[in-house]
Design a protein around this motif. Structure first.
Motif, PDB file in Angstrom:
ATOM      1  N   ASP A 208       0.874  -1.292   0.058  1.00 15.13           N
ATOM      2  CA  ASP A 208      -0.107  -0.169   0.073  1.00 15.13           C
ATOM      3  C   ASP A 208       0.893   1.284   0.038  1.00 15.13           C
ATOM      4  O   ASP A 208       1.744   1.332   0.844  1.00 15.13           O
ATOM      5  CB  ASP A 208      -0.926  -0.176   1.230  1.00 15.13           C
ATOM      6  N   PRO A 209       0.864   1.978  -1.137  1.00  9.67           N
ATOM      7  CA  PRO A 209       1.676   3.116  -1.065  1.00  9.67           C
ATOM      8  C   PRO A 209       1.347   4.389  -0.179  1.00  9.67           C
ATOM      9  O   PRO A 209       2.173   5.505   0.181  1.00  9.67           O
ATOM     10  CB  PRO A 209       1.555   3.867  -2.556  1.00  9.67           C
ATOM     11  N   THR A 210       0.318   4.372   0.769  1.00  7.61           N
ATOM     12  CA  THR A 210       0.088   5.398   1.634  1.00  7.61           C
ATOM     13  C   THR A 210       0.963   5.816   2.489  1.00  7.61           C
ATOM     14  O   THR A 210       1.098   7.299   2.826  1.00  7.61           O
ATOM     15  CB  THR A 210      -1.182   5.043   2.421  1.00  7.61           C
ATOM     16  N   PRO A 211       1.750   5.252   3.183  1.00  6.97           N
ATOM     17  CA  PRO A 211       2.577   5.826   4.107  1.00  6.97           C
ATOM     18  C   PRO A 211       3.721   6.694   3.473  1.00  6.97           C
ATOM     19  O   PRO A 211       4.190   7.507   4.195  1.00  6.97           O
ATOM     20  CB  PRO A 211       3.608   4.542   4.387  1.00  6.97           C
ATOM     21  N   VAL A 212       4.118   6.708   2.307  1.00  6.68           N
ATOM     22  CA  VAL A 212       4.928   7.701   1.573  1.00  6.68           C
ATOM     23  C   VAL A 212       4.230   9.027   1.334  1.00  6.68           C
ATOM     24  O   VAL A 212       5.154   9.763   1.251  1.00  6.68           O
ATOM     25  CB  VAL A 212       5.567   7.182   0.206  1.00  6.68           C
ATOM     26  N   LEU A 213       3.049   9.157   1.738  1.00  8.40           N
ATOM     27  CA  LEU A 213       2.541  10.347   1.794  1.00  8.40           C
ATOM     28  C   LEU A 213       3.050  11.355   2.632  1.00  8.40           C
ATOM     29  O   LEU A 213       2.945  12.462   2.666  1.00  8.40           O
ATOM     30  CB  LEU A 213       0.835  10.351   1.837  1.00  8.40           C
ATOM     31  N   ALA A 214       3.616  10.874   3.689  1.00 14.44           N
ATOM     32  CA  ALA A 214       4.225  11.566   4.675  1.00 14.44           C
ATOM     33  C   ALA A 214       5.336  12.530   4.264  1.00 14.44           C
ATOM     34  O   ALA A 214       5.796  13.673   4.781  1.00 14.44           O
ATOM     35  CB  ALA A 214       4.906  10.808   5.921  1.00 14.44           C
ATOM     36  N   ALA A 219       0.014  19.004   0.494  1.00 16.01           N
ATOM     37  CA  ALA A 219      -0.941  17.977   0.664  1.00 16.01           C
ATOM     38  C   ALA A 219      -2.471  18.391   0.135  1.00 16.01           C
ATOM     39  O   ALA A 219      -2.696  19.704   0.687  1.00 16.01           O
ATOM     40  CB  ALA A 219      -1.093  17.386   2.065  1.00 16.01           C
ATOM     41  N   ASP A 220      -3.091  17.834  -0.545  1.00 13.25           N
ATOM     42  CA  ASP A 220      -4.561  18.263  -0.670  1.00 13.25           C
ATOM     43  C   ASP A 220      -5.579  16.967  -0.497  1.00 13.25           C
ATOM     44  O   ASP A 220      -5.039  15.767  -0.537  1.00 13.25           O
ATOM     45  CB  ASP A 220      -4.680  19.009  -2.065  1.00 13.25           C
ATOM     46  N   ALA A 221      -6.713  17.104  -0.935  1.00 10.59           N
ATOM     47  CA  ALA A 221      -7.504  16.305  -0.767  1.00 10.59           C
ATOM     48  C   ALA A 221      -7.539  15.131  -1.864  1.00 10.59           C
ATOM     49  O   ALA A 221      -8.075  14.096  -1.759  1.00 10.59           O
ATOM     50  CB  ALA A 221      -9.187  16.863  -0.875  1.00 10.59           C
ATOM     51  N   THR A 222      -6.924  15.478  -2.875  1.00  2.00           N
ATOM     52  CA  THR A 222      -6.763  14.499  -4.124  1.00  2.00           C
ATOM     53  C   THR A 222      -5.552  13.798  -3.987  1.00  2.00           C
ATOM     54  O   THR A 222      -5.375  12.638  -4.899  1.00  2.00           O
ATOM     55  CB  THR A 222      -6.725  15.178  -5.275  1.00  2.00           C
ATOM     56  N   ALA A 223      -4.748  14.059  -2.903  1.00  2.00           N
ATOM     57  CA  ALA A 223      -3.194  13.475  -2.833  1.00  2.00           C
ATOM     58  C   ALA A 223      -3.300  11.799  -2.863  1.00  2.00           C
ATOM     59  O   ALA A 223      -2.686  11.158  -3.579  1.00  2.00           O
ATOM     60  CB  ALA A 223      -2.387  14.088  -1.654  1.00  2.00           C
ATOM     61  N   GLU A 224      -4.161  11.393  -2.083  1.00  2.00           N
ATOM     62  CA  GLU A 224      -4.287   9.815  -1.877  1.00  2.00           C
ATOM     63  C   GLU A 224      -4.715   9.170  -3.315  1.00  2.00           C
ATOM     64  O   GLU A 224      -4.078   8.164  -3.644  1.00  2.00           O
ATOM     65  CB  GLU A 224      -4.809   9.372  -0.547  1.00  2.00           C
ATOM     66  N   GLY A 225      -5.766   9.791  -3.603  1.00  5.04           N
ATOM     67  CA  GLY A 225      -6.193   9.120  -4.967  1.00  5.04           C
ATOM     68  C   GLY A 225      -5.157   8.975  -6.018  1.00  5.04           C
ATOM     69  O   GLY A 225      -5.199   8.012  -6.770  1.00  5.04           O
ATOM     70  N   ARG A 226      -4.352  10.213  -6.240  1.00  2.00           N
ATOM     71  CA  ARG A 226      -3.438  10.412  -7.191  1.00  2.00           C
ATOM     72  C   ARG A 226      -2.261   9.341  -6.962  1.00  2.00           C
ATOM     73  O   ARG A 226      -1.673   8.780  -7.861  1.00  2.00           O
ATOM     74  CB  ARG A 226      -2.811  11.637  -7.302  1.00  2.00           C
TER      75      ARG A 226
END
Length: 261
Positions: A208-214, A219-226
């Motif tokens: 799951d790539p989510t951890p690298v969002l740190a 950051a914005d509302a579309t960040a995780e989807g992109r």
């Protein structure tokens, strides 16, 4: 630079780790790293990236010399670094500052800096890459088709910034004074900074790539989807193009709807 002509000195020590390039460490009054490229376009791209980075005083090696014209093989000479790779347990934390500095460097187009087609929009660039992956792996055309649709459905009004686009442990070094810098810029592009993070998630073998969002500086509302969209595109790249069967199969296994082995 005087005295560097691209030839391998007899005293040079080969330190090659990649498959497409050959790399030597050359000692002397000005120690340097000599790199031969299997693909001339990648050489041109690394030269352009290093020059751009230097103009912005960004954390990168110093380019000393490079081949010109149709010289074969294509080569660069980069100043030797008294630095070691950042340990994996500190990699993400130590990457944040140099990556933010790099992502502040703007571009005027999308795609490679040199040696390849340049695009007017991020959407055009992504569609071009997806077509390449589908052509290389016909069994993955359905996956590529769904990603084309997702790209079209996304808001891709992106301002291009410089991306390393090959982030992985080993490319982040720590100097004697604690400075951090990134090496190996041949795949650098201009694009959406979240594509860099998605590529990193693939190289870290994350489910799951989510951890690298740190690491995201904006950051914005579309960040995780992109991030998830770009992650699947980079997985498709590995599934279609990797010369390592293990990497190819692992990437395909993470793509929804893929039955490639």
């Amino acid at each position: 630079m005087d005295g560097i002509d691209g030839r391998v000195p007899p005293s040079a020590r080969e330190i090659t780790t990649g498959q497409a390039n050959r790399v030597w460490s050359v000692e002397g009054s000005m120690p340097y790293i000599l790199k031969y490229y299997g693909d001339p376009s990648r050489a041109a791209n690394e030269v352009a990236a290093l020059r751009l980075l230097t103009s912005h005083r960004a954390p990168c090696p110093q380019l000393l010399a490079a081949s010109r014209g149709s010289s074969t093989p294509s080569w660069t000479a980069q100043a030797a670094l008294h630095a070691k790779p950042v340990p994996i347990d500190r990699f993400l934390a130590d990457l944040a500052e140099p990556l933010a500095a790099i992502h502040r460097i703007p571009g005027t187009h999308f795609g490679r800096l040199a040696g390849a087609r340049q695009h007017h929009s991020w959407t055009d660039y992504l569609h071009d890459r997806l077509r390449m992956y589908a052509a290389a792996a016909p069994a993955l055309r359905a996956v590529a088709g769904r990603l084309h649709q997702e790209v079209d459905a996304s808001d891709n009004a992106i301002q291009p910034v410089l991306l390393h686009h090959d982030l992985q442990p080993g490319h982040l070094l720590c100097g004697p004074a604690g400075s951090r810098l990134l090496v190996d810029w041949e795949l650098a592009i201009f694009g959406d900074h979240r594509s860099d993070l998605a590529r990193l998630a693939v190289r870290l073998d994350l489910d799951d790539p989510t951890p690298v969002l740190a690491l995201a500086s904006r950051a914005d509302a579309t960040a995780e989807g992109r991030l998830h969209l770009y992650w699947r595109i980079h997985l498709l790249a590995d599934a279609a193009l990797s010369t390592d069967r293990v990497i190819r199969e692992r990437a395909a296994g993470r793509l929804p709807g893929s039955n490639v082995t």
